[in-house]
Write a protein that holds these residues in place. Structure first.
Motif, mmCIF file in Angstrom:
data_model
loop_
_atom_site.group_PDB
_atom_site.id
_atom_site.type_symbol
_atom_site.label_atom_id
_atom_site.label_comp_id
_atom_site.label_asym_id
_atom_site.label_seq_id
_atom_site.Cartn_x
_atom_site.Cartn_y
_atom_site.Cartn_z
ATOM 1 N N ASP A 105 50.805 5.218 121.097
ATOM 2 C CA ASP A 105 52.078 5.115 121.810
ATOM 3 C C ASP A 105 52.237 6.249 122.824
ATOM 4 O OD1 ASP A 105 52.767 2.816 120.453
ATOM 5 O OD2 ASP A 105 54.091 3.837 119.023
ATOM 6 N N ALA A 106 51.793 7.444 122.466
ATOM 7 C CA ALA A 106 51.895 8.591 123.381
ATOM 8 C C ALA A 106 51.018 8.409 124.618
ATOM 9 C CB ALA A 106 51.513 9.880 122.645
ATOM 10 N N CYS A 107 49.998 7.577 124.525
ATOM 11 C CA CYS A 107 49.064 7.360 125.633
ATOM 12 C C CYS A 107 49.348 6.088 126.415
ATOM 13 C CB CYS A 107 47.630 7.307 125.101
ATOM 14 S SG CYS A 107 47.051 8.852 124.387
ATOM 15 N N ARG A 108 50.135 5.198 125.845
ATOM 16 C CA ARG A 108 50.379 3.911 126.493
ATOM 17 C C ARG A 108 51.180 4.073 127.779
ATOM 18 N NH1 ARG A 108 50.984 1.477 120.990
ATOM 19 N NH2 ARG A 108 49.104 0.220 120.742
ATOM 20 N N GLY A 109 50.876 3.221 128.731
ATOM 21 C CA GLY A 109 51.600 3.203 129.994
ATOM 22 C C GLY A 109 50.640 2.904 131.123
ATOM 23 N N GLU A 110 51.197 2.592 132.266
ATOM 24 C CA GLU A 110 50.382 2.317 133.447
ATOM 25 C C GLU A 110 49.899 3.631 134.045
ATOM 26 O OE1 GLU A 110 49.379 -0.724 134.573
ATOM 27 O OE2 GLU A 110 50.285 -1.361 132.690
ATOM 28 N N ALA A 111 48.691 3.622 134.540
ATOM 29 C CA ALA A 111 48.139 4.793 135.224
ATOM 30 C C ALA A 111 48.796 4.928 136.596
ATOM 31 C CB ALA A 111 46.632 4.645 135.379
ATOM 32 N N THR A 112 49.091 6.144 136.988
ATOM 33 C CA THR A 112 49.639 6.393 138.319
ATOM 34 C C THR A 112 48.544 6.186 139.360
ATOM 35 O OG1 THR A 112 49.057 8.738 138.285
ATOM 36 C CG2 THR A 112 51.238 8.137 137.388
ATOM 37 N N GLN A 113 48.945 6.053 140.605
ATOM 38 C CA GLN A 113 47.948 5.927 141.671
ATOM 39 C C GLN A 113 47.096 7.184 141.748
ATOM 40 O OE1 GLN A 113 47.259 3.050 143.444
ATOM 41 N NE2 GLN A 113 45.432 4.247 143.877
ATOM 42 N N ALA A 114 47.696 8.348 141.521
ATOM 43 C CA ALA A 114 46.926 9.599 141.526
ATOM 44 C C ALA A 114 45.849 9.570 140.437
ATOM 45 C CB ALA A 114 47.851 10.801 141.336
ATOM 46 N N MET A 115 46.200 9.030 139.275
ATOM 47 C CA MET A 115 45.230 8.928 138.182
ATOM 48 C C MET A 115 44.115 7.959 138.549
ATOM 49 S SD MET A 115 44.526 10.031 135.077
ATOM 50 C CE MET A 115 46.024 10.490 134.209
ATOM 51 N N LEU A 116 44.471 6.809 139.110
ATOM 52 C CA LEU A 116 43.454 5.830 139.506
ATOM 53 C C LEU A 116 42.522 6.400 140.573
ATOM 54 C CD1 LEU A 116 45.703 2.635 139.571
ATOM 55 C CD2 LEU A 116 44.022 3.279 137.811
ATOM 56 N N ASP A 117 43.082 7.164 141.526
ATOM 57 C CA ASP A 117 42.254 7.816 142.545
ATOM 58 C C ASP A 117 41.302 8.819 141.901
ATOM 59 O OD1 ASP A 117 43.620 6.328 144.442
ATOM 60 O OD2 ASP A 117 44.884 8.019 145.100
ATOM 61 N N TRP A 118 41.798 9.553 140.903
ATOM 62 C CA TRP A 118 40.961 10.529 140.218
ATOM 63 C C TRP A 118 39.833 9.825 139.453
ATOM 64 C CZ3 TRP A 118 39.752 11.603 135.089
ATOM 65 C CH2 TRP A 118 39.075 12.803 134.882
ATOM 66 N N LEU A 119 40.138 8.700 138.839
ATOM 67 C CA LEU A 119 39.103 7.947 138.122
ATOM 68 C C LEU A 119 38.011 7.464 139.076
ATOM 69 C CD1 LEU A 119 41.282 5.911 135.606
ATOM 70 C CD2 LEU A 119 39.784 7.856 135.080
ATOM 71 N N THR A 120 38.384 7.115 140.290
ATOM 72 C CA THR A 120 37.390 6.735 141.299
ATOM 73 C C THR A 120 36.479 7.923 141.613
ATOM 74 O OG1 THR A 120 38.855 5.061 142.231
ATOM 75 C CG2 THR A 120 37.092 5.878 143.664
ATOM 76 N N GLU A 121 37.071 9.098 141.714
ATOM 77 C CA GLU A 121 36.290 10.321 141.941
ATOM 78 C C GLU A 121 35.367 10.596 140.744
ATOM 79 O OE1 GLU A 121 37.146 15.036 142.975
ATOM 80 O OE2 GLU A 121 38.788 13.608 143.147
ATOM 81 N N LEU A 122 35.880 10.385 139.544
ATOM 82 C CA LEU A 122 35.081 10.566 138.336
ATOM 83 C C LEU A 122 33.904 9.596 138.331
ATOM 84 C CD1 LEU A 122 34.596 11.761 135.485
ATOM 85 C CD2 LEU A 122 36.147 9.992 134.616
ATOM 86 N N ASP A 123 34.152 8.325 138.652
ATOM 87 C CA ASP A 123 33.071 7.333 138.715
ATOM 88 C C ASP A 123 31.980 7.764 139.698
ATOM 89 O OD1 ASP A 123 34.208 5.589 136.846
ATOM 90 O OD2 ASP A 123 35.242 4.404 138.386
ATOM 91 N N ALA A 124 32.376 8.293 140.848
ATOM 92 C CA ALA A 124 31.399 8.734 141.851
ATOM 93 C C ALA A 124 30.555 9.890 141.319
ATOM 94 C CB ALA A 124 32.105 9.139 143.146
ATOM 95 N N ALA A 125 31.190 10.813 140.616
ATOM 96 C CA ALA A 125 30.446 11.936 140.031
ATOM 97 C C ALA A 125 29.443 11.421 138.996
ATOM 98 C CB ALA A 125 31.406 12.939 139.388
ATOM 99 N N LEU A 126 29.886 10.519 138.126
ATOM 100 C CA LEU A 126 28.994 9.971 137.099
ATOM 101 C C LEU A 126 27.849 9.193 137.734
ATOM 102 C CD1 LEU A 126 31.604 8.802 134.449
ATOM 103 C CD2 LEU A 126 30.091 10.798 134.327
ATOM 104 N N ASP A 127 28.141 8.435 138.786
ATOM 105 C CA ASP A 127 27.089 7.695 139.486
ATOM 106 C C ASP A 127 26.045 8.635 140.082
ATOM 107 O OD1 ASP A 127 28.355 5.321 138.847
ATOM 108 O OD2 ASP A 127 29.248 5.050 140.846
ATOM 109 N N ALA A 128 26.458 9.869 140.413
ATOM 110 C CA ALA A 128 25.546 10.875 140.962
ATOM 111 C C ALA A 128 24.859 11.686 139.857
ATOM 112 C CB ALA A 128 26.306 11.810 141.905
ATOM 113 N N GLY A 129 25.137 11.348 138.591
ATOM 114 C CA GLY A 129 24.523 12.065 137.468
ATOM 115 C C GLY A 129 25.187 13.394 137.156
ATOM 116 N N LEU A 130 26.443 13.558 137.580
ATOM 117 C CA LEU A 130 27.176 14.804 137.354
ATOM 118 C C LEU A 130 28.303 14.569 136.354
ATOM 119 C CD1 LEU A 130 27.387 15.981 141.064
ATOM 120 C CD2 LEU A 130 25.816 16.801 139.288
ATOM 121 N N PHE A 131 28.525 15.552 135.506
ATOM 122 C CA PHE A 131 29.526 15.462 134.447
ATOM 123 C C PHE A 131 30.545 16.570 134.621
ATOM 124 C CE2 PHE A 131 25.763 13.399 133.053
ATOM 125 C CZ PHE A 131 26.213 12.302 132.361
#
Length: 176
Positions: A105-131
């Motif tokens: 319940d503490a985690c439930r909710g829609e992701a903000t646009q800022a969060m979704l943008d950050w996840l896109t950045e995270l995906d790009a880092a992972l695709d480049a083999g960076l953690f």
């Protein structure tokens, strides 16, 4: 151990760590938009770790993973075994099976646009083999997370997840 065996083990470690982050990202995108990912290097520098917790409450981690566990994703989360080839979505759902409703319940909710943008950045880092690594013993700068090539060391940096607070500085209910 042959060089080929070592490379195979290293690839399993990289694939497993990536899958954990992608599972967390899947959860954030699919109804758990107030969940945080806390990736970091162990103090020894030998293992990369990741925790899932409610946004701004790192002391309330409900999932912990260490790269030392390789593809034993749930080793520190009830010990159940899942197949190594599990998808990030399936892993995410499996993780949440044993999480208490109050934490869900503490985690439930829609992701903000800022969060979704950050996840896109995270995906790009992972695709480049960076953690990402949120913190280490050598820096107190919270404005950037290190991006680490787990086999070769530090790479670049990325901005922290929106809402990130350092461990030990949980926000109170009145602060939200």
């Amino acid at each position: 151990m042959t060089e080929e065996d070592l490379k195979r083990r290293q690839q399993i470690t990289l694939d497993s760590a990536s899958k954990v982050l992608r599972a967390g990202a899947w959860l954030i995108r699919n109804g758990y938009g107030r969940m945080s990912l806390l990736p970091y290097m162990a103090a020894s520098g030998c293992y990369w770790r990741c925790e899932f917790h409610p946004l701004q409450h790192p002391s309330q981690a409900f999932f912990r993973y260490s790269s030392g566990s390789a593809a034993f994703y749930l080793e520190s989360h009830g010990g159940e075994t899942v197949h190594a080839e599990i998808s990030p979505r399936e892993l995410a759902l499996k993780i949440m099976e044993s999480v208490a409703e109050i934490q869900k319940d503490a985690c439930r909710g829609e992701a903000t646009q800022a969060m979704l943008d950050w996840l896109t950045e995270l995906d790009a880092a992972l695709d480049a083999g960076l953690f990402p690594s949120a913190f280490d013993d050598y820096s107190s700068d919270d404005s950037r997370w290190n991006l680490i090539d787990l086999l070769r060391g530090n790479g670049n940096t990325m901005r922290p997840q929106p809402g990130y607070v350092t461990p030990g500085s949980d926000r109170g209910v009145d602060d939200e």
